[in-house]
Each structure stands twice: as structure tokens, then as C-alpha cells.
Design a protein around this motif. Structure first.
Motif, PDB file in Angstrom:
ATOM      1  N   ALA A  64       0.825  -1.216   0.000  1.00  0.00           N
ATOM      2  CA  ALA A  64       0.000   0.000   0.000  1.00  0.00           C
ATOM      3  C   ALA A  64       0.856   1.261   0.000  1.00  0.00           C
ATOM      4  CB  ALA A  64      -0.934  -0.015   1.206  1.00  0.00           C
ATOM      5  N   LEU A  65       2.021   1.208   0.662  1.00  0.00           N
ATOM      6  CA  LEU A  65       2.908   2.372   0.686  1.00  0.00           C
ATOM      7  C   LEU A  65       3.615   2.590  -0.639  1.00  0.00           C
ATOM      8  CD1 LEU A  65       4.667   2.169   4.188  1.00  0.00           C
ATOM      9  CD2 LEU A  65       2.830   3.710   3.477  1.00  0.00           C
ATOM     10  N   LEU A  66       3.836   1.512  -1.380  1.00  0.00           N
ATOM     11  CA  LEU A  66       4.657   1.604  -2.589  1.00  0.00           C
ATOM     12  C   LEU A  66       3.859   1.657  -3.886  1.00  0.00           C
ATOM     13  CD1 LEU A  66       7.536  -0.867  -1.614  1.00  0.00           C
ATOM     14  CD2 LEU A  66       7.501   1.629  -1.437  1.00  0.00           C
ATOM     15  N   ASP A  67       2.555   1.389  -3.833  1.00  0.00           N
ATOM     16  CA  ASP A  67       1.780   1.399  -5.083  1.00  0.00           C
ATOM     17  C   ASP A  67       0.987   2.688  -5.290  1.00  0.00           C
ATOM     18  OD1 ASP A  67      -0.403   1.268  -3.400  1.00  0.00           O
ATOM     19  OD2 ASP A  67      -1.056  -0.737  -4.004  1.00  0.00           O
ATOM     20  N   GLY A  68       1.245   3.693  -4.448  1.00  0.00           N
ATOM     21  CA  GLY A  68       0.589   4.978  -4.620  1.00  0.00           C
ATOM     22  C   GLY A  68      -0.759   5.089  -3.931  1.00  0.00           C
ATOM     23  N   SER A  69      -1.172   4.056  -3.209  1.00  0.00           N
ATOM     24  CA  SER A  69      -2.466   4.093  -2.532  1.00  0.00           C
ATOM     25  C   SER A  69      -2.474   5.071  -1.367  1.00  0.00           C
ATOM     26  CB  SER A  69      -2.845   2.697  -2.027  1.00  0.00           C
ATOM     27  OG  SER A  69      -2.965   1.784  -3.085  1.00  0.00           O
ATOM     28  N   VAL A  70      -1.307   5.293  -0.756  1.00  0.00           N
ATOM     29  CA  VAL A  70      -1.179   6.195   0.391  1.00  0.00           C
ATOM     30  C   VAL A  70      -0.401   7.433  -0.054  1.00  0.00           C
ATOM     31  CG1 VAL A  70      -0.470   6.389   2.804  1.00  0.00           C
ATOM     32  CG2 VAL A  70      -1.092   4.151   1.861  1.00  0.00           C
ATOM     33  N   THR A  71      -0.868   8.595   0.352  1.00  0.00           N
ATOM     34  CA  THR A  71      -0.223   9.843  -0.050  1.00  0.00           C
ATOM     35  C   THR A  71       0.222  10.631   1.176  1.00  0.00           C
ATOM     36  OG1 THR A  71      -2.334  11.046  -0.093  1.00  0.00           O
ATOM     37  CG2 THR A  71      -1.610   9.975  -2.140  1.00  0.00           C
ATOM     38  N   SER A  72       1.186  11.515   0.961  1.00  0.00           N
ATOM     39  CA  SER A  72       1.666  12.382   2.030  1.00  0.00           C
ATOM     40  C   SER A  72       2.210  13.665   1.433  1.00  0.00           C
ATOM     41  CB  SER A  72       2.762  11.692   2.845  1.00  0.00           C
ATOM     42  OG  SER A  72       3.390  12.609   3.727  1.00  0.00           O
ATOM     43  N   ASP A  73       1.892  14.777   2.071  1.00  0.00           N
ATOM     44  CA  ASP A  73       2.445  16.061   1.631  1.00  0.00           C
ATOM     45  C   ASP A  73       3.953  16.109   1.825  1.00  0.00           C
ATOM     46  OD1 ASP A  73      -0.141  16.860   1.095  1.00  0.00           O
ATOM     47  OD2 ASP A  73      -0.394  17.925   3.001  1.00  0.00           O
ATOM     48  N   LEU A  74       4.480  15.259   2.695  1.00  0.00           N
ATOM     49  CA  LEU A  74       5.899  15.294   3.038  1.00  0.00           C
ATOM     50  C   LEU A  74       6.740  14.311   2.237  1.00  0.00           C
ATOM     51  CD1 LEU A  74       5.328  15.547   6.876  1.00  0.00           C
ATOM     52  CD2 LEU A  74       6.434  17.297   5.466  1.00  0.00           C
ATOM     53  N   LEU A  75       6.095  13.473   1.447  1.00  0.00           N
ATOM     54  CA  LEU A  75       6.837  12.524   0.620  1.00  0.00           C
ATOM     55  C   LEU A  75       7.649  13.304  -0.414  1.00  0.00           C
ATOM     56  CD1 LEU A  75       7.049   9.429   0.458  1.00  0.00           C
ATOM     57  CD2 LEU A  75       5.306   9.493  -1.330  1.00  0.00           C
ATOM     58  N   GLN A  76       8.947  13.123  -0.404  1.00  0.00           N
ATOM     59  CA  GLN A  76       9.823  13.958  -1.229  1.00  0.00           C
ATOM     60  C   GLN A  76       9.746  13.626  -2.715  1.00  0.00           C
ATOM     61  OE1 GLN A  76      11.839  16.621   0.550  1.00  0.00           O
ATOM     62  NE2 GLN A  76       9.936  15.966   1.521  1.00  0.00           N
ATOM     63  N   ASP A  77       9.626  12.370  -3.047  1.00  0.00           N
ATOM     64  CA  ASP A  77       9.495  11.916  -4.424  1.00  0.00           C
ATOM     65  C   ASP A  77       8.589  10.692  -4.421  1.00  0.00           C
ATOM     66  OD1 ASP A  77      11.402  13.672  -5.966  1.00  0.00           O
ATOM     67  OD2 ASP A  77      12.831  12.798  -4.544  1.00  0.00           O
ATOM     68  N   GLU A  78       8.333  10.152  -5.600  1.00  0.00           N
ATOM     69  CA  GLU A  78       7.560   8.919  -5.661  1.00  0.00           C
ATOM     70  C   GLU A  78       8.285   7.832  -4.879  1.00  0.00           C
ATOM     71  OE1 GLU A  78       5.829   5.754  -8.991  1.00  0.00           O
ATOM     72  OE2 GLU A  78       6.802   7.624  -9.620  1.00  0.00           O
ATOM     73  N   ALA A  79       7.559   7.173  -4.002  1.00  0.00           N
ATOM     74  CA  ALA A  79       8.183   6.176  -3.132  1.00  0.00           C
ATOM     75  C   ALA A  79       8.615   4.950  -3.927  1.00  0.00           C
ATOM     76  CB  ALA A  79       7.219   5.772  -2.028  1.00  0.00           C
ATOM     77  N   VAL A  80       9.896   4.640  -3.875  1.00  0.00           N
ATOM     78  CA  VAL A  80      10.416   3.440  -4.545  1.00  0.00           C
ATOM     79  C   VAL A  80      10.874   2.402  -3.534  1.00  0.00           C
ATOM     80  CG1 VAL A  80      11.074   4.694  -6.630  1.00  0.00           C
ATOM     81  CG2 VAL A  80      12.715   4.474  -4.742  1.00  0.00           C
ATOM     82  N   SER A  81      10.993   2.805  -2.278  1.00  0.00           N
ATOM     83  CA  SER A  81      11.345   1.862  -1.215  1.00  0.00           C
ATOM     84  C   SER A  81      10.696   2.340   0.070  1.00  0.00           C
ATOM     85  CB  SER A  81      12.861   1.761  -1.040  1.00  0.00           C
ATOM     86  OG  SER A  81      13.364   2.940  -0.453  1.00  0.00           O
ATOM     87  N   LEU A  82      10.647   1.463   1.050  1.00  0.00           N
ATOM     88  CA  LEU A  82      10.040   1.831   2.326  1.00  0.00           C
ATOM     89  C   LEU A  82      10.801   2.968   3.004  1.00  0.00           C
ATOM     90  CD1 LEU A  82       9.061  -1.620   3.893  1.00  0.00           C
ATOM     91  CD2 LEU A  82       7.587   0.046   2.740  1.00  0.00           C
ATOM     92  N   THR A  83      12.096   3.081   2.705  1.00  0.00           N
ATOM     93  CA  THR A  83      12.897   4.156   3.296  1.00  0.00           C
ATOM     94  C   THR A  83      12.320   5.530   2.985  1.00  0.00           C
ATOM     95  OG1 THR A  83      14.881   2.786   3.097  1.00  0.00           O
ATOM     96  CG2 THR A  83      15.223   5.137   3.432  1.00  0.00           C
ATOM     97  N   ASP A  84      11.703   5.668   1.808  1.00  0.00           N
ATOM     98  CA  ASP A  84      11.108   6.955   1.429  1.00  0.00           C
ATOM     99  C   ASP A  84       9.972   7.356   2.368  1.00  0.00           C
ATOM    100  OD1 ASP A  84      12.753   7.314  -0.877  1.00  0.00           O
ATOM    101  OD2 ASP A  84      11.524   5.845  -1.935  1.00  0.00           O
ATOM    102  N   TRP A  85       9.386   6.371   3.051  1.00  0.00           N
ATOM    103  CA  TRP A  85       8.277   6.632   3.973  1.00  0.00           C
ATOM    104  C   TRP A  85       8.761   6.776   5.419  1.00  0.00           C
ATOM    105  CZ3 TRP A  85       3.420   8.108   3.401  1.00  0.00           C
ATOM    106  CH2 TRP A  85       2.829   7.972   2.143  1.00  0.00           C
ATOM    107  N   GLU A  86      10.067   6.743   5.612  1.00  0.00           N
ATOM    108  CA  GLU A  86      10.603   6.812   6.972  1.00  0.00           C
ATOM    109  C   GLU A  86      10.159   8.108   7.655  1.00  0.00           C
ATOM    110  OE1 GLU A  86      11.604   4.648   9.480  1.00  0.00           O
ATOM    111  OE2 GLU A  86      13.009   3.943   7.942  1.00  0.00           O
ATOM    112  N   GLY A  87       9.618   7.964   8.869  1.00  0.00           N
ATOM    113  CA  GLY A  87       9.224   9.129   9.653  1.00  0.00           C
ATOM    114  C   GLY A  87       7.893   9.751   9.275  1.00  0.00           C
ATOM    115  N   LEU A  88       7.210   9.229   8.261  1.00  0.00           N
ATOM    116  CA  LEU A  88       5.983   9.861   7.770  1.00  0.00           C
ATOM    117  C   LEU A  88       4.706   9.214   8.300  1.00  0.00           C
ATOM    118  CD1 LEU A  88       6.917  10.574   4.022  1.00  0.00           C
ATOM    119  CD2 LEU A  88       7.450  11.875   6.104  1.00  0.00           C
TER     120      LEU A  88
END
Length: 370
Positions: A170-194
Motif C-alpha cells: 500500500a505504501l509503494l503502489d501509490g495508494s497512500v499519499t503524504s504532503d511530506l513525501l519527497q518523491d515517488e516512493a520506490v522503497s520503504l525508506t522513502d516513507w521513513e518518519g511519515l
């Protein structure tokens, strides 16, 4: 025109008066026939057009059959009536809409998924829609502070019927969004702290994406609610503030020390010093480390603040609100060093390196640090 009327004033056709009456009557009858035919023709045409514009939605459906009707948010009474008629719950959307208006229930109909039956009474349906859909079971999930994103997903999996892979997807297929996500999430690390640590109430029908969206939206709101003016004036962004807050989160156990550790971080950044924060190295090696070795401190990772200057590329954990506040408004000190010096989790702070070494020796002698 007056001359023409005068010319025929005394004119009497052949055949006498009865012929005139008969001809007049015939004329009248013809007019009636013509106008009557025209009227019924227009009436027939109007009915045909009306049927074309508003076709009948009355259908013969066996009553008592279970059906599920999804009423979307913002649907009008007419749209709801059409959905109900299409499902066979009511026989006529027009009758439903009229009944809603008669009961002044237009603004009380609630969106949601309803379990209904075909052939229901209109008043019964309106009562259900006013009451609202049946609620799924409500339960709580808790995410504690200081977890990496993979640990957060593992915690959610333990508290729900979903596995970690479902949350990761769900985090990696675009189903979840965040204003703080810096770029399109390609790994779980991109969601760190969010994904904000807290206790949440959700229902049993929530999907992994819906659960995660609650956490992500909470982080967005918490960060947006902080005044980052001071940090921005120093040349950093609110996302940088989230990174700093995660360093504080992993280093501090006593709330009163959060602004102090924040001041050390900001002072070191301003002086161009390496941050040298052990928690970043623990993150770089994948966690599970109690005592860092020389090899750990030499690991080539952008998260190793013993090797790389500046902030790590992402947060290293979820954070509590107190850490965010400290990152936005740190204490005004000249501290550059701190070391754990008590079993209660408090630190000693200094701007003098020799004094710092003395704190280290004493902490080791007391068995506080290895």
C-alpha cells in the motif's frame, strides 16, 4: 377592410337560411375535429417526449432479495433514488424523491454502504438512510515512537488481520499519499518518519491503505501545525525539521532534554561539524545494535553522521510531537557535546571537548555506557 365588410353585408347564398346554418355547423364541426386532433396529437407527442426524457424506472423485481447499495458522499435525493430503483429496493425513484421532500429528510440522508432488500417500503428505506449505515467493529491500534518504518508495519500487522507485505504494498503502489513525501516512493525508506506514532481508532473494514493513510495524514497535520519560521530562517525546511526531530527522538528519553539535544544538532550544523550521532549509525547498520564497533562507525552510508556531514537523507524513525517542537525551537545554548550520564536517561552537556571526555570517563566508570 371596412369596404370589404360592407360589400358582403346583404349577401345571402342560394338555398335559404337552413343551408347557411348547415354550412356554418359543418364548418364548426371541421374546426373542432381539426383542433381536437391537433390537441390529442400534441398531447401524444408531449407524452412521448416526456417518456424519452424521464423514462419509467419501475421494474418488476422479486421482493425480499438481499442487495447492497453504496450511497456516495454528496449524492442528491434524486441520485440516491435512482440507485435504489436500479437495485430494486424501491419501485420508483420519483416516488422516493417525493417522499424524501415530504419528510424534509433531504439533508439527513447519510452516505455509506447499506444492506437492504428488494421491494422495501419507501418510508422504511428513508428511515434507514437517516439512521446511517451499520458500523463495523471499532478497535484501537497503537504505534509507539522511535520505530523505523519496517518496525511500524510489523506492529500494524500484529494488531490487524493483514500481513506486513500488504502494508508495504500500500505504501509503494501509490495508494497512500503524504504532503511530506519527497518523491515517488520506490522503497520503504522513502516513507521513513511519515507515519505518525499514536493510538488510533479504526474499524474492522479498514484496508491497509486506509489505516496507513490515517497515520500519514496525522503526520502531515502535525508538521503543518508547527511554526518552522526559526528553522527556515536558518536555511532548512519543515522536512529537515522532521529529520532533526527523528534524531532527537532516538537520542532522548527525558522531554526536558529535547530542546538541548536540538541545540547541539543546530550548533554543529552551523559550525560545519559532523553530527556524530550514534543513532544514525544504528539505523545505517539496520538496527539491533546495542554497542557500536569500530567497523560500525566506518560503514559507508549517507546515514553515517560520523562520515557524512549534514543531516541524513530521511528521518530515522517516527517522532512524537515534543521532538517536532524541539526541532522547530531549540534551546539557545553553545553546547556541542553530550553524553549519557545517568541510569534515568539524562545527559551531561558541554561545549568543551576535554570536559566531554571527562563525562565519558565518568559514565564508563559508573557503568552507564560501555
Amino acid at each position: 377592410m371596412s369596404d370589404d365588410l360592407g360589400r358582403y353585408a346583404d349577401y345571402e347564398p342560394d338555398g335559404g337560411g337552413w343551408g347557411t346554418v348547415a354550412r356554418v355547423a359543418g364548418t364548426i364541426a371541421m374546426i373542432v375535429v381539426l383542433f381536437g386532433g391537433a390537441y390529442w396529437g400534441v398531447r401524444k407527442l408531449a407524452d412521448t417526449v416526456s417518456d424519452a426524457i424521464t423514462p419509467s424506472d419501475e421494474t418488476l423485481v422479486a421482493p425480499g432479495l438481499p442487495v447492497q447499495v453504496d450511497i456516495p458522499i454528496g449524492a442528491s435525493a434524486g441520485e440516491i433514488g435512482s440507485a435504489l430503483a436500479e437495485a430494486g429496493v424501491v419501485s420508483s425513484s420519483a416516488d422516493f424523491e417525493r417522499a424524501v421532500r415530504a419528510q424534509r429528510a433531504t439533508d439527513r440522508l447519510q452516505a455509506g454502504v447499506y444492506e437492504m432488500e428488494t421491494g422495501m417500503e419507501v418510508d422504511e428505506v428513508i428511515a434507514l438512510l437517516v439512521e446511517g449505515p451499520a458500523q463495523a467493529d471499532i478497535f484501537r491500534i497503537t504505534v509507539i515512537e522511535g520505530l523505523r518504518v519496517d518496525q511500524t508495519l510489523a506492529s500494524l500487522a500484529r494488531q490487524t488481520e493483514y500481513d506486513e507485505d500488504a502494508f508495504a504494498e500500500a505504501l509503494l503502489d501509490g495508494s497512500v499519499t503524504s504532503d511530506l513525501l519527497q518523491d515517488e516512493a520506490v522503497s520503504l525508506t522513502d516513507w521513513e518518519g511519515l507515519l505518525f506514532p499514536d493510538t488510533y481508532e479504526v474499524t474492522s473494514d479498514y484496508t491497509p491503505a486506509q489505516i496507513l493513510q490515517v497515520l500519514a495524514t496525522t503526520t502531515d497535520r502535525r508538521v503543518a501545525g508547527i511554526d518552522w519560521t526559526r528553522l527556515e530562517d536558518a536555511g532548512y525546511t519543515s522536512y529537515d525539521g522532521l529529520v532533526i526531530a527523528s534524531l532527537i527522538e532516538r537520542e532522548v528519553r527525558v522531554d526536558a532534554e529535547r530542546p538541548l539535544v536540538a541545540s547541539v544538532i543546530m550548533n554543529r550544523l552551523e559550525d560545519g561539524m559532523l553530527l556524530q550521532i550514534d543513532a544514525t549509525v544504528v539505523y545505517a547498520v539496520g538496527g539491533g545494535v546495542e554497542v557500536l564497533t569500530a567497523d560500525d562507525l566506518a560503514i559507508d552510508s549517507p546515514y553515517n553522521t560520523y562520515l557524512y556531514s549534514g543531516l541524513p537523507p530521511t528521518p530515522i524513525s517516527g517522532v512524537r510531537l515534543a521532538s517536532l517542537v524541539a526541532a522547530a525551537d531549540w534551546a539557545d545554548t553553545d553546547f556541542l557535546f553530550y553524553v549519557l550520564t545517568s541510569e534515568e536517561g539524562t545527559h551531561s552537556f558541554t561545549n568543551d571537548y576535554d570536559e566531554f571526555l571527562g563525562f565519558v570517563d565518568q559514565a564508563r566508570a559508573d557503568g552507564i555506557i560501555p
